[in-house]
Scaffold this motif. Structure first.
Motif, short mmCIF file in Angstrom:
data_model
loop_
_atom_site.label_atom_id
_atom_site.label_comp_id
_atom_site.label_asym_id
_atom_site.label_seq_id
_atom_site.Cartn_x
_atom_site.Cartn_y
_atom_site.Cartn_z
N ARG A 95 0.83 -1.20 0.00
CA ARG A 95 0.00 0.00 0.00
C ARG A 95 0.86 1.25 0.00
NH1 ARG A 95 -1.60 3.96 3.26
NH2 ARG A 95 -3.73 4.75 3.14
N ALA A 96 1.98 1.18 0.72
CA ALA A 96 2.87 2.36 0.79
C ALA A 96 3.43 2.68 -0.58
CB ALA A 96 4.00 2.10 1.78
N GLY A 97 3.89 1.66 -1.31
CA GLY A 97 4.44 1.91 -2.64
C GLY A 97 3.40 2.38 -3.62
N LEU A 98 2.19 1.82 -3.56
CA LEU A 98 1.12 2.25 -4.47
C LEU A 98 0.70 3.68 -4.18
CD1 LEU A 98 -1.03 -1.01 -4.57
CD2 LEU A 98 0.48 -0.13 -6.35
N GLY A 99 0.75 4.07 -2.90
CA GLY A 99 0.42 5.45 -2.56
C GLY A 99 1.41 6.43 -3.18
N VAL A 100 2.69 6.07 -3.19
CA VAL A 100 3.69 6.93 -3.82
C VAL A 100 3.43 7.05 -5.31
CG1 VAL A 100 6.15 7.14 -4.35
CG2 VAL A 100 5.42 6.40 -2.07
N LEU A 101 3.10 5.90 -5.97
CA LEU A 101 2.81 5.93 -7.41
C LEU A 101 1.58 6.77 -7.72
CD1 LEU A 101 3.50 2.21 -8.35
CD2 LEU A 101 4.91 4.19 -8.88
N ALA A 102 0.58 6.73 -6.83
CA ALA A 102 -0.62 7.52 -7.05
C ALA A 102 -0.31 9.01 -6.99
CB ALA A 102 -1.68 7.16 -6.01
N ARG A 103 0.60 9.42 -6.12
CA ARG A 103 0.93 10.84 -5.99
C ARG A 103 1.86 11.33 -7.10
NH1 ARG A 103 1.15 9.15 -0.57
NH2 ARG A 103 3.41 8.89 -0.68
N ARG A 104 2.67 10.41 -7.66
CA ARG A 104 3.63 10.84 -8.68
C ARG A 104 2.95 11.21 -9.99
NH1 ARG A 104 8.57 7.00 -9.67
NH2 ARG A 104 8.82 8.61 -11.25
#
Length: 683
Positions: free
Chosen positions: A254-263
């Protein structure tokens, strides 16, 4: 009218869920192939050569079949659960229009039974043809196709395939249909709830991701350097770290997907929505994704290890000699030669020659052979498992067997190699290449080290010889010295001679016949005169047994695991999409077009399949490498390039299979989105 409704619903279900139907077909094919294994040419051949080993192998098939049925039950259960949930509204309408619940149950039973019969009607003929193709290819691959291939059909395999398949289908149907039929009409007409979404603080997911990566890295390292194979505890710890690391890794994604969503990215349409959907899917179904990834990993490891081990045994089945007669002294060999001549069998051989082995004469020294210079040279080499294994073998070689040069040179000539040339005071080294890593020895022999044999200095020269001196691969010498005949007579005890009579068939005496047929004919003649012999055909049977055991069973498990993993991922995504139907309807009301929604779902599917697949691929590279380290001899396990080639081939196969599944899930998902584009009447 009732049966027309059943027929129409069955066709629609197969069309809308072709992924599940195709998985069932592959399952039927896999069932039949493994159950029909006793009727294949290779197994019929092996039954004559290695009946006990074949019986043990075939005795494992019911166990494999039972375990597979148990595993595939859950696949059928989840897939049928998706079908039932997809048709909830339809069932509610049927009940509201007056259809009795008993009749609804009967309709669902007929639909399921009809679909199962159709799957069997398609799958069994395909399985029979594919089984014949595999049998023919395997026979050709191992050199048995020339004996004669006959079409084989196993009614028992068909019966048990049908019984097992219908049994798991019926069990899953009874559980799921009972739940649906007992529900109230109102609950069926209402759409599926989205479910609770429990989320923890962001640092918790980040910590889980980091811990999972560390655990996976530790498991990879333990497997590659061989710690896993030293003892049972090491293997258990490796598996525990691997499974725990995979679970934590997916939980923390979830942490990595959250970063991708913000990028963000080049295509900003529904970008954040896509990754938020993925985040929610990972949070709610992280264990499912982790288990699916582990199943893919197991499939890749089984497939890679099976192909690699089969290739190893095929390579080590190098054909040089056709026969080896007896194992004894001069009188025994004279009797064997006389028996062959009396029965007019010697003319069937183009080559009949002796290999002489002896033991070192006794001396006052407890260690008649000393090679400190060789051990010192090896100790200076870079420390590896191969070097340590070679040193460990040579340290105990204080009384090696001696081989006469003339016989071994005859063997090399038959094998197509140049003969050895040894001067007075020189000796060559013989090694069993399957247990000792010979290239390291070759590097030492280039320096022509001096050794002591019965108090006399010798120089070791040339390259280590690895051509087996008899037909039987079970007869091995880890280390021996090859001496010129006069030196052999000087150093070998007179009463220690062990002579093997090797033979090569004269194929001109068998016009139009294959080598396998020729050996089979000579075996019949030799059995009549009760000679002690070992033929290439018998030895080949042992090699083929390992190839079949490694290839068939591991590839079978690989196929089953791949089917389960991909079907579960696909079904879970489609179920999650239906639970999120209100979100898609909201996007439609906000102006999202069909093209935009389909592209959005396509990206979600690619990520949803791609994440567990990528983790499985990375893990498989290390997993296959670890399996080669533990299961194969040093000569093969050290070949990293060949091993990576096997892994690359398996990864390519997985990519193709994943592409097929992704395409099928995309098609089902887009078909569902089309239904959302049509205004829906509220009941």
């Amino acid at each position: 009218m009732f049966f027309k409704l059943v027929s129409r619903n069955s066709r629609r279900n197969r069309k809308e869920n072709g992924l599940f139907f195709a998985s069932l077909l592959v399952t039927i094919v896999a069932f039949y192939i493994i159950l029909a294994l006793p009727r294949q040419d290779v197994m019929l051949f092996l039954a004559k050569m290695e009946s006990n080993a074949v019986d043990r192998l075939l005795g494992m098939i019911p166990l494999f079949f039972g375990v597979t049925l148990f595993i595939l039950f859950f696949l059928v259960y989840f897939a049928q659960k998706y079908q039932m949930e997809r048709r909830r509204h339809e069932f509610g309408v049927y009940l509201m229009l007056g259809m009795p619940r008993r009749k609804l149950f009967g309709m669902l039973l007929l639909e399921d039974f009809g679909g199962s019969l159709l799957a069997l009607a398609i799958g069994v003929p395909v399985a029979v043809l594919l089984s014949e193709l595999i049998s023919l290819v395997t026979a050709r691959f191992v050199g048995l196709g020339i004996i004669g291939h006959s079409f084989s059909f196993s009614p028992g395999a068909v019966l048990w395939t049908a019984v097992g398949f219908l049994l798991i289908k019926l069990a899953a149907f009874l559980i799921l249909s009972g739940r649906v039929v007992r529900q109230e009409i109102g609950s069926l007409l209402v759409g599926m709830p989205e479910g609770m979404k429990k989320q923890l603080p962001g640092p918790v997911y980040g910590l889980a991701l980091a811990l999972g990566t560390v655990c996976l890295g530790s498991a990879y390292r333990m497997g590659i350097i061989g710690i896993s194979w030293y003892r049972v505890k090491g293997m258990g710890l490796t598996l525990l770290l691997g499974v725990l690391g995979t679970m934590l890794f997916f939980f923390g994604l979830r942490a990595g997907l959250g970063v991708l969503a913000r990028r963000g990215g080049k295509d900003r349409q529904l970008h954040v929505f896509n990754f938020r959907q993925l985040q929610e899917s990972v949070i709610q179904r992280s264990n499912t994704l982790a288990v699916s990834s582990l199943l893919m990993l197991a499939a890749l490891c089984f497939c890679g290890a099976g192909v690699g081990i089969a290739g190893f045994y095929q390579e080590n089945g190098r054909h040089v000699l056709d026969y080896t007669f007896g194992e004894g002294g001069r009188e025994d060999m004279d009797q064997i030669m006389e028996s062959l001549k009396e029965n007019n069998l010697d003319g069937y051989f183009s080559e009949l020659f002796e290999i002489r082995l002896g033991r070192i004469r006794s001396t006052e020294n407890d260690s008649p052979f000393q090679m400190e210079t060789v051990l010192s040279a090896l100790a200076e080499k870079k420390e590896t498992d191969d070097r340590n294994s070679l040193i460990g073998t040579l340290e105990y070689a204080t009384e090696p067997r001696l081989i006469a040069l003339s016989g071994y040179n005859h063997l090399l000539t038959v094998a197509g190699y140049p003969p050895l040339e040894l001067a007075e005071g020189e000796a060559a080294v013989y090694l069993d290449s399957e247990t000792v890593y010979s290239p390291l020895m070759d590097q030492v022999l280039e320096e022509r080290p001096e050794v002591m044999l019965a108090g006399r200095k010798l120089i070791l020269t040339g390259k280590a010889q690895t051509v087996n001196f008899v037909t039987d691969r079970a007869v091995r010498l880890s280390f021996a010295l090859i001496l010129p005949d006069d030196m052999f007579a000087e150093f070998a005890r007179e009463d220690s001679d062990t002579i093997y009579l090797n033979g090569v068939l004269n194929m001109e005496r068998f016009p139009g016949e294959s080598l396998m047929n020729a050996i089979a004919q000579i075996n019949e003649k030799l059995d009549k005169i009760e000679l002690n012999y070992e033929s290439f055909l018998q030895n080949m049977g042992r090699q083929i047994f390992y190839m079949v055991a490694a290839s068939y069973l591991t590839l079978y498990l690989a196929i089953v695991f791949l089917i389960i993993a991909n079907t579960v991922i696909g079904v879970q995504f489609l179920m999650g999409q239906r639970k999120s139907d209100r979100r898609y309807k909201t996007l439609i009301h906000l102006g999202a077009t069909q093209e935009v929604l389909c592209r959005s779902v396509g990206k979600q599917i690619s990520w949803y399949f791609g994440i567990p697949t990528f983790v499985a691929i990375v893990s498989s590279i290390f997993g296959v490498r670890a399996l080669f380290t533990g299961l194969l001899p040093a000569r093969v396990s050290g070949s990293v390039g060949g091993m990576m080639g096997v892994s690359a081939a398996m990864i390519l196969i997985l990519v193709v299979i994943e592409w097929i599944y992704i395409a099928a899930v995309r098609r089902s998902s887009r078909r569902y989105l089309l239904t959302l584009m049509v205004p829906e009447r509220e009941e």
